[in-house]
Design a protein around this motif. Structure first.
Motif, short mmCIF file in Angstrom:
data_model
loop_
_atom_site.label_atom_id
_atom_site.label_comp_id
_atom_site.label_asym_id
_atom_site.label_seq_id
_atom_site.Cartn_x
_atom_site.Cartn_y
_atom_site.Cartn_z
N VAL A 5 0.93 -1.03 -0.03
CA VAL A 5 0.24 0.00 -0.10
C VAL A 5 1.00 1.13 -0.01
CG1 VAL A 5 -1.81 1.28 1.29
CG2 VAL A 5 -1.70 -1.27 1.16
N MET A 6 0.65 1.99 -1.10
CA MET A 6 1.01 3.58 -1.14
C MET A 6 0.37 4.59 -0.48
SD MET A 6 1.98 1.51 -4.15
CE MET A 6 1.59 2.93 -5.58
N ALA A 40 -0.37 0.38 -9.09
CA ALA A 40 -1.62 0.83 -9.47
C ALA A 40 -1.79 2.07 -9.68
CB ALA A 40 -2.59 -0.05 -8.28
N GLY A 41 -2.93 2.68 -10.36
CA GLY A 41 -3.08 3.95 -10.65
C GLY A 41 -3.60 5.00 -9.22
N SER A 42 -3.45 6.12 -9.26
CA SER A 42 -3.87 6.99 -8.27
C SER A 42 -5.18 6.56 -7.51
CB SER A 42 -3.95 8.42 -8.71
OG SER A 42 -4.24 9.52 -7.65
N HIS A 55 -3.13 2.27 -3.85
CA HIS A 55 -2.41 3.69 -3.85
C HIS A 55 -3.60 4.64 -3.12
CE1 HIS A 55 -0.33 7.33 -5.50
NE2 HIS A 55 -0.30 7.49 -4.46
N VAL A 56 -3.25 4.94 -1.86
CA VAL A 56 -4.33 5.95 -1.23
C VAL A 56 -3.72 7.21 -1.43
CG1 VAL A 56 -5.06 6.45 1.10
CG2 VAL A 56 -4.54 3.95 0.47
N LEU A 91 4.49 -0.99 3.12
CA LEU A 91 4.12 0.49 3.09
C LEU A 91 5.06 1.13 2.39
CD1 LEU A 91 2.26 1.09 6.58
CD2 LEU A 91 1.05 0.75 4.23
N VAL A 92 4.51 2.48 1.49
CA VAL A 92 5.32 3.25 1.13
C VAL A 92 4.56 4.84 1.53
CG1 VAL A 92 6.16 4.59 -1.15
CG2 VAL A 92 6.17 2.13 -1.01
N LEU A 93 5.19 5.47 2.36
CA LEU A 93 4.64 6.72 2.86
C LEU A 93 5.04 7.76 2.48
CD1 LEU A 93 4.01 5.80 6.64
CD2 LEU A 93 2.61 5.41 4.54
#
Length: 238
Positions: A5-6, A40-42, A55-56, A91-93
Motif C-alpha cells: 500500500v502506498m 496501481a493508478g492513483s 495507492h491511497v 507500506l510506502v509513505l
C-alpha cells in the motif's frame, strides 16, 4: 500474496508526491518479485503476479479526515483505506514538506490509525520538497514518527526535490528509489536487506548499500576546502 500500500499526501492534481509514490511502488513491485509492471493508478488498486497494490491518495480524503477527527471514528472509503493500511505487508509513505516537516493531512491520516496496528510493518519513508535543503525531513520528522508507530523503515529514505524529476538529479533519484525498494523487499521477505551497490547491481550488505554519485550518499564527503572555495573564501590551515 504480498499486500503493498502506498500513501501519498500531495495536495495538487497532478501531484509530484503521488508521482514519487507511484515510482517507489513500481520499483517495490519489481523487487518483491512481481515483475517490472507499474504500480496501481492513483487512488486505485490492482495486482501483478505475487503483489497486490493499492495507492491511497489523501487529497480525496481531506474532508473525511477532518470529520473523523471531530467525530472520533472514520467512515466510508476512508475507513476502508485505513483498513488496507493496517493489513498491508509493506507500506510506502510519501508526504510533501510543509514548514520543514510532514503535512497536516499526512499526520491527520496516521493519527486515525489505531495504536499498535502498524507495529512491525516494513515501510519506505519518502518526501518531496522544493529544494534539497528540505532533504533532512525524512530522518528528522518521518523516522521518529515511524519509530513511535513501531514500523520498520528501510535504511534508505527517499527525498525528491523539484529538480530531481528531470535533469541531473533524475538518475540519482532512481538509484535511491531502487535501493529503498530492494531494502523493502528484504524486510518483507525476512532476508538480507538488498539495495543497489556502487556497480549499479543489486547487492546485500547487512542492511547498508550505497549508490555511486548519489549526493545523499553518506560516504560521499565534500572536502572542506572545496566548500570554502564554493563560497569564495580562501582555504584555512588545518
Amino acid at each position: 500474496m504480498t499486500r503493498l500500500v502506498m500513501v501519498s499526501a500531495g495536495l495538487g492534481d497532478p501531484s509530484t508526491t503521488a508521482l514519487l509514490a507511484e515510482r517507489i511502488g513500481a520499483a517495490a513491485v519489481e523487487a518483491l518479485g512481481g515483475g517490472a509492471g507499474s504500480a496501481a493508478g492513483s487512488a486505485g488498486s490492482g495486482s501483478v503476479v505475487g503483489v497486490d497494490v493499492h495507492h491511497v491518495t489523501l487529497r480525496g480524503h481531506a474532508h473525511a479526515i477532518a470529520d473523523a477527527m471531530l467525530a472520533g471514528f472514520p467512515a466510508g472509503e476512508l475507513a476502508e483505506d485505513l483498513e488496507r493500511v493496517r493489513a498491508a505487508d509493506a507500506l510506502v509513505l510519501v508526504t510533501p514538506t510543509f514548514q520543514a516537516t510532514f503535512s497536516g493531512l499526512f499526520k491527520g491520516f496516521l493519527d486515525l490509525v489505531e495504536p499498535g496496528t502498524l507495529r512491525g510493518t516494513p515501510v519506505v519513508l519518502a518526501a518531496t520538497g522544493g529544494t534539497e535543503r528540505h532533504s533532512l525531513v525524512v530522518d528528522h520528522a518521518l523516522r521518529p514518527l515511524a519509530a513511535y508507530l513501531g514500523m520498520l523503515p528501510t535504511p534508505t529514505g527517499v527525498f525528491a526535490a523539484t529538480a530531481d524529476f528531470g535533469g541531473e538529479g533524475a538518475e540519482a533519484l532512481e538509484r535511491r528509489i531502487a535501493r529503498a525498494a530492494g531494502e523493502l523487499a528484504g524486510l518483507v521477505g525476512g532476508g538480507p536487506v538488498v539495495g543497489v551497490g556502487r556497480s549499479g547491481e543489486g547487492t546485500a550488505s547487512g542492511g547498508r548499500t550505497l549508490g555511486s554519485g548519489d549526493p545523499f550518499d553518506p560516504e560521499v564527503v565534500t572536502p572542506f576546502e572545496q566548500l570554502l572555495g564554493d563560497l569564495g573564501q580562501p582555504p584555512r590551515d588545518s
